[in-house]
Write an enzyme that holds these catalytic residues in place. Structure first.
Site, short mmCIF file in Angstrom:
data_model
loop_
_atom_site.label_atom_id
_atom_site.label_comp_id
_atom_site.label_asym_id
_atom_site.label_seq_id
_atom_site.Cartn_x
_atom_site.Cartn_y
_atom_site.Cartn_z
N ARG A 1 0.86 -1.17 0.00
CA ARG A 1 0.00 0.00 0.00
C ARG A 1 0.90 1.23 0.00
NH1 ARG A 1 -4.35 2.71 -1.34
NH2 ARG A 1 -4.89 4.37 0.10
N SER B 1 -0.79 8.11 1.06
CA SER B 1 -0.37 9.51 1.19
C SER B 1 -0.95 10.09 2.47
CB SER B 1 -0.86 10.33 0.01
OG SER B 1 -0.32 9.83 -1.19
N CYS C 1 -2.70 11.86 5.40
CA CYS C 1 -3.97 12.55 5.60
C CYS C 1 -4.13 12.71 7.11
CB CYS C 1 -5.13 11.75 5.00
SG CYS C 1 -6.73 12.54 5.26
N CYS D 1 -13.22 11.58 4.36
CA CYS D 1 -12.52 10.82 3.32
C CYS D 1 -12.48 9.34 3.74
CB CYS D 1 -11.11 11.37 3.14
SG CYS D 1 -10.13 11.28 4.65
N GLY E 1 -2.76 15.99 1.61
CA GLY E 1 -3.74 16.71 0.77
C GLY E 1 -3.49 16.56 -0.72
N ASP F 1 -4.25 17.02 -8.22
CA ASP F 1 -3.37 16.03 -7.59
C ASP F 1 -1.92 16.36 -7.95
OD1 ASP F 1 -2.08 13.84 -6.53
OD2 ASP F 1 -3.51 12.37 -7.32
N ARG G 1 0.75 14.93 -6.46
CA ARG G 1 1.66 13.92 -5.90
C ARG G 1 2.60 13.32 -6.94
NH1 ARG G 1 -2.57 10.18 -3.05
NH2 ARG G 1 -3.72 10.85 -4.88
#
Ligand SMILES: Nc1nc2c(ncn2[C@@H]2O[C@H](COP(=O)(O)OP(=O)(O)OP(=O)(O)O)[C@@H](O)[C@H]2O)c(=O)[nH]1
Ligand SMILES: [Zn+2]
Length: 223
Positions: A66, A69, A71, A82, A110, A143, A145
């Site tokens: 996994r 990111s 949060c 979320c 985020g 996004d 990232r």
């Protein structure tokens, strides 16, 4: 314009120095089992990331993994806006059930815009914007990232092939581009609640997430 947190793009720094280095590892007992916690530091920014691993990862077979990111609101503050907190728990439970796997906890809060911008975006969502529109209204991409640093963390831990727990095709493409084999996508869909059903629906419709439509209602701002 709101403060934007720039993300590092490439694992290569000047003079071929690794973009990220493993600083220290320790045991981390959790309610699902005992993991090993590895702490990394990005050379260019000093940003700190961690990996939780379990079992023998170095035998070459794809590893259940996994990439999560950060949060803060969902992972640590029990937010129902979320699906992050339940996904984090489900991923650790799945790894522990197999006795082998890894979770990278990536400090790109985020979707890369940073905590304070995420709070600004949530405020806009309180007023009716969806999660994509809110970022855009702040002058930020939906996004931001990157996954190059994550790929480098995987390689340093001896892992090049994954069975990746995600619903996000962009994450898969980015890792493949960074040289990581995704042998299988393992869906990680959480039962929606009244507060996050609209958010999940927007993820499916506007961000391309592979989520079943059932139960995903339009009201992102449900109290
Ligand atoms: N900007 C913004 N970020 C959000 C919002 N809700 C959650 N996030 C962030 O979204 C990110 C979720 O990351 P992941 O858990 O890796 O999930 P994902 O990329 O959406 O895809 P999956 O792997 O399918 O879960 C975290 O960084 C959260 O902080 C929001 O409304 N606005
Ligand atoms: Zn979240």
């Amino acid at each position: 314009m709101a403060n934007q947190t720039p993300l590092e793009d490439s694992p290569d720094t000047a003079a071929g120095e690794p973009a990220i280095r493993l600083v220290a590892s320790c045991k981390l007992p959790t309610e699902w089992g005992v993991f090993t916690l590895h702490g990394f530091e990005e050379a260019a920014t000093g940003r700190e990331h961690v990996a939780l691993t379990m079992g023998d990862l170095g035998d070459g077979t794809p590893v259940l993994a996994r990439l999560h990111s950060e949060c803060l609101t969902g992972d640590a503050l029990f937010s129902l806006r979320c699906d992050c907190g339940p996904q984090l728990e489900a991923a650790l439970a799945a790894i522990a059930a197999e006795g082998r796997g890894m979770l990278l906890y990536l400090r790109q809060e985020g979707r890369g815009i940073g905590l304070l911008n995420k709070i600004r975006a949530y405020r806009l969502q309180d007023e009716g914007a969806d999660t994509v529109e809110a970022n855009l209204r702040l002058g930020l991409a939906p996004d931001l990232r990157k996954y190059d640093i994550a790929a480098e963390m995987l390689v340093q831990l001896g892992v090049r092939a994954l069975r990746l727990m995600t619903n996000n095709p962009r994450k898969i493409r980015a890792l493949e581009k960074a040289g990581i084999e995704i042998a299988e996508r393992v869906p990680l869909q959480i039962e929606p609640n009244p507060h996050n059903a609209g958010y999940l629906r927007t993820k499916r419709q506007r961000l391309g997430h592979l989520l079943a439509a059932s139960g995903l209602q339009p009201d992102e701002t449900a109290p």
